[in-house]
Design a protein around this motif. Structure first.
Motif, mmCIF file in Angstrom:
data_model
loop_
_atom_site.group_PDB
_atom_site.id
_atom_site.type_symbol
_atom_site.label_atom_id
_atom_site.label_comp_id
_atom_site.label_asym_id
_atom_site.label_seq_id
_atom_site.Cartn_x
_atom_site.Cartn_y
_atom_site.Cartn_z
ATOM 1 N N ASN A 88 4.321 13.852 3.970
ATOM 2 C CA ASN A 88 3.642 13.064 3.334
ATOM 3 C C ASN A 88 2.344 12.497 3.990
ATOM 4 O OD1 ASN A 88 5.037 13.112 1.058
ATOM 5 N ND2 ASN A 88 6.356 11.691 1.628
ATOM 6 N N LEU A 89 1.096 12.503 3.378
ATOM 7 C CA LEU A 89 -0.119 12.159 4.422
ATOM 8 C C LEU A 89 -0.503 10.617 3.539
ATOM 9 C CD1 LEU A 89 -1.883 13.250 6.429
ATOM 10 C CD2 LEU A 89 -3.359 13.739 4.659
ATOM 11 N N LEU A 90 -0.796 9.969 4.668
ATOM 12 C CA LEU A 90 -1.449 8.506 4.449
ATOM 13 C C LEU A 90 -2.408 8.124 5.134
ATOM 14 C CD1 LEU A 90 1.685 6.070 4.371
ATOM 15 C CD2 LEU A 90 0.151 6.259 2.464
ATOM 16 N N LYS A 91 -3.510 7.559 4.849
ATOM 17 C CA LYS A 91 -4.638 7.284 5.677
ATOM 18 C C LYS A 91 -4.350 5.915 5.879
ATOM 19 C CE LYS A 91 -9.487 7.353 5.901
ATOM 20 N NZ LYS A 91 -10.867 7.803 5.100
ATOM 21 N N LYS A 92 -4.820 5.663 7.438
ATOM 22 C CA LYS A 92 -4.322 4.227 8.010
ATOM 23 C C LYS A 92 -5.558 3.326 7.416
ATOM 24 C CE LYS A 92 -2.582 5.486 12.578
ATOM 25 N NZ LYS A 92 -2.841 5.535 13.967
ATOM 26 N N ASN A 124 0.862 -1.260 0.046
ATOM 27 C CA ASN A 124 -0.009 -0.105 -0.039
ATOM 28 C C ASN A 124 0.840 1.448 -0.012
ATOM 29 O OD1 ASN A 124 -2.576 -0.805 -0.269
ATOM 30 N ND2 ASN A 124 -2.725 -1.516 1.911
ATOM 31 N N ARG A 125 1.841 1.220 0.821
ATOM 32 C CA ARG A 125 2.848 2.298 0.714
ATOM 33 C C ARG A 125 3.377 2.582 -0.599
ATOM 34 N NH1 ARG A 125 4.481 5.213 5.190
ATOM 35 N NH2 ARG A 125 3.714 3.786 7.081
ATOM 36 N N PHE A 126 3.814 1.493 -1.112
ATOM 37 C CA PHE A 126 4.458 1.529 -2.686
ATOM 38 C C PHE A 126 3.246 2.318 -3.529
ATOM 39 C CE2 PHE A 126 4.507 -0.471 -6.883
ATOM 40 C CZ PHE A 126 5.632 0.277 -7.260
ATOM 41 N N ALA A 127 1.691 1.556 -3.216
ATOM 42 C CA ALA A 127 1.113 1.974 -4.166
ATOM 43 C C ALA A 127 0.589 3.442 -4.169
ATOM 44 C CB ALA A 127 -0.330 1.234 -4.104
ATOM 45 N N SER A 128 0.796 3.902 -2.980
ATOM 46 C CA SER A 128 0.272 5.444 -2.693
ATOM 47 C C SER A 128 1.244 6.273 -3.434
ATOM 48 C CB SER A 128 0.382 5.644 -1.172
ATOM 49 O OG SER A 128 1.725 5.828 -0.894
ATOM 50 N N LYS A 163 -1.816 14.127 16.988
ATOM 51 C CA LYS A 163 -3.186 14.333 16.900
ATOM 52 C C LYS A 163 -3.821 13.757 15.534
ATOM 53 C CE LYS A 163 -6.403 17.819 17.786
ATOM 54 N NZ LYS A 163 -6.825 19.448 17.872
ATOM 55 N N LEU A 164 -2.938 13.741 14.382
ATOM 56 C CA LEU A 164 -3.482 13.334 13.137
ATOM 57 C C LEU A 164 -3.463 11.793 13.056
ATOM 58 C CD1 LEU A 164 -1.329 15.663 11.007
ATOM 59 C CD2 LEU A 164 -3.664 15.244 10.653
ATOM 60 N N SER A 165 -2.609 11.242 14.096
ATOM 61 C CA SER A 165 -2.542 9.856 14.083
ATOM 62 C C SER A 165 -3.764 9.311 14.412
ATOM 63 C CB SER A 165 -1.334 9.233 14.780
ATOM 64 O OG SER A 165 -1.341 8.045 15.129
ATOM 65 N N GLU A 166 -4.192 9.937 15.865
ATOM 66 C CA GLU A 166 -5.360 9.601 16.411
ATOM 67 C C GLU A 166 -6.667 9.598 15.546
ATOM 68 O OE1 GLU A 166 -5.964 12.231 19.988
ATOM 69 O OE2 GLU A 166 -3.927 11.594 20.722
ATOM 70 N N MET A 167 -6.822 10.634 14.618
ATOM 71 C CA MET A 167 -7.613 10.844 13.515
ATOM 72 C C MET A 167 -7.774 9.793 12.413
ATOM 73 S SD MET A 167 -7.634 14.962 13.753
ATOM 74 C CE MET A 167 -8.595 15.239 12.277
ATOM 75 N N GLY A 168 -6.653 8.957 12.504
ATOM 76 C CA GLY A 168 -6.435 8.008 11.560
ATOM 77 C C GLY A 168 -5.622 8.257 10.371
ATOM 78 N N TRP A 169 -4.750 9.329 10.388
ATOM 79 C CA TRP A 169 -3.851 9.668 9.326
ATOM 80 C C TRP A 169 -2.440 9.735 9.802
ATOM 81 C CZ3 TRP A 169 -5.869 11.031 4.561
ATOM 82 C CH2 TRP A 169 -7.277 11.112 4.607
#
Length: 457
Positions: free
Chosen positions: A452-456, A318-322, A436-442
């Motif tokens: 770089n932003l990635l959605k969990k 997924n990291r690669f695909a992003s 904070k972003l991590s808690e929000m799922g990012w």
RNA sequence: GGCGUCGUACCCAAGUGGUUUAAGGGAUCGGUUUGCAAAACCGCUAUUCGUCGGUUCGAAUCCGACCGACGCCUCCA
């Protein structure tokens, strides 16, 4: 490379040749619906799906069937136990099978025939066997007579030196098998009327007749779990090939078992893994990858470590695909050497572990280019094509959403604030915002080019 | 008892006579990068493929024996 499959009839890999051009007919033995299927059952069903997908990849138009066994001793036991009806039990577990199949992304089959819908044809078929002196009646039961069928034993060497010790007088030969079972008291209301009295068809006849009806008794490929090779498939093919001139199936493929602590996963041993729960805890992609990460003809042990490893593999993909930008699919659909290696691996008797190896080597190669900043448009297209090709078989990544184009306003604002903090070298605030972003799922990661932003997932 | 499958690194798992002095993933350690973190990349980790023999110019791959695990022969994906 042309498609090669390991044929249980010859115990060899053979080049696959279809009966008629680009059309392929396949049949796989499906679940007995007295319980929800477990992970071991689904190893086999995902294998059927793999075969289907690889055939499609080779340009074949497949016509597939996976049956629903809804007449069986265990079902009758359950009906008695729960004081309910046959339909009540079977429809519940059939639904469970269909739902789980779909969540594991098994492509729909053309047919999911139920044994109960073919009882008339089964009675007719059994009568034909009797008329041809291939079957006989005893106390309302009908048996297939293996003496009358010289080719019995295509899957297993039969030793015929044990008949003396056989005390079972209800049939003529130890290996004779039931085509029709006479009604017993415990069967309750579960019976059908026939010229031999009330009763129900035997399991081997169910599959044989469904294939006969749906496919005119002729398949390209018949699949099943290894435990069905003998006697089920032996008996299935014996009865049908005894009265028709052609083979029931040209290729027979058998999937190995899934083990737990070195023992076969089974309901009777109580060591089964609940698929629904496993999917809920880990996601269907991970379960799918786990089932495809070993070759279908090797025994596999289940444990949580392997599931965790698969999770990491998917993260890596997924990291690669992003990093990949979706390309116009119409242009440049040419396969390169990397793609062809992947296809060759799958065409070599569905070698999914090898194919995964090829794919990961490619990922590393491209990641290197990305790290070195030499990843160009042509690499992007190549990567996109590979991801598509990969997913057409493995189906474990979300290709429609390669980039997260819908970032919530709130998240965007936080990113801006974080960038400001970073410009001011306010690392504490920067780290807080990251949490904070991590808690929000990012997930936010910093690189030379910025955040770089990635959605969990 | 009969039939059959399998035994590859710390874990998983391909390879089944020479292109492999054994893919790929996970893990460990070291390095590059980074404010940190994460990711990514590089390097190290099996002279060896259950054991012992044999065939061969050459074997993890073929043959034999032995050891070990599993499955089928009764319902089973």
């Amino acid at each position: 490379m042309s498609l090669k499959l390991y044929n249980s009839l010859t115990s060899k890999k053979e080049i696959f040749k279809s009966i008629s051009g680009k059309k392929v007919k396949t049949y796989g033995c499906g679940p007995t619906v007295y319980n929800s299927p477990h992970l071991g059952n689904f190893r086999t069903f995902v294998f059927y799906d793999l075969l289907n997908r690889v055939l499609k990849m080779n340009g074949y138009k497949t016509e597939t069937a996976v049956n629903i066994t809804d007449i069986d001793d265990k079902i009758i036991d359950k009906v008695n136990e729960q004081k309910t009806t046959l339909k009540e039990v079977t429809s519940k577990y059939e639904l469970s099978f269909m739902e789980l199949s779909s969540s594991l992304k098994i492509l729909p089959n053309n047919y999911n025939p139920r044994a109960t819908d073919y009882v008339n044809q089964m009675i007719e078929f059994i009568q034909t066997l009797i008329d041809n002196d291939l079957a006989y009646e005893m106390d309302g039961n009908i048996f297939f007579s293996i003496e009358k069928y010289p080719h019995y034993g295509k899957f297993v060497k039969i030793n015929d030196d044990l008949e003396i010790e056989d005390i079972d007088l209800s049939k003529k030969n130890r290996s004779d098998f039931t085509l029709w079972k006479a009604r017993k008291e415990k069967d309750g209301e579960i019976f059908w009327k026939s010229q031999w009295g009330e009763g129900r068809p035997g399991w081997h006849t169910e599959c044989a007749v469904m294939i006969k009806t749906l496919f005119n008794g002729q398949l390209d490929i018949h699949c099943g779990g290894i435990d069905l090779k003998f006697p089920h498939h032996e008996n299935e093919s014996a009865q049908i090939e005894a009265i028709q001139k052609h083979n029931l199936s040209n290729y027979w493929l058998h999937a190995e078992h899934l083990n737990v602590d070195n023992e076969k996963m089974s309901k009777s041993l109580g060591n089964f893994v609940d698929v629904k729960k496993l999917i809920k805890e880990n996601g269907s992609n991970i379960v799918r990858l786990f089932l495809l990460s070993a070759h279908y003809r090797t025994k596999v042990s289940f444990n949580q470590k392997k599931i965790d490893d698969c999770k990491k593999m998917i993260n890596k993909i997924n990291r690669f695909a992003s990093n990949i930008i979706k390309s116009d699919e119409k242009i440049n659909l040419k396969f390169s050497e990397d793609h062809n290696k992947f296809i060759d691996a799958l065409n070599d008797d569905l070698n999914t572990p090898e194919a995964l190896g090829v794919f990961f080597s490619f990922v590393t190669k491209m990641n290197k280019k990305i790290a070195e900043n030499s990843f160009n448009d042509s690499d992007n297209i190549k990567s996109f094509i590979f991801l598509k090709l990969f997913n057409s078989i493995f189906d474990i990544i979300d290709l429609d959403n390669l980039q997260e184009n819908e970032i919530p306003k709130e998240v965007q604002d936080l990113l801006v604030s974080r960038q400001e903090a970073r410009d001011n070298k306010d690392w504490k605030l920067s780290d807080n915002l990251r949490d904070k972003l991590s808690e929000m799922g990012w997930i936010v990661e910093d690189s030379v080019d910025g955040q770089n932003l990635l959605k969990k997932k």
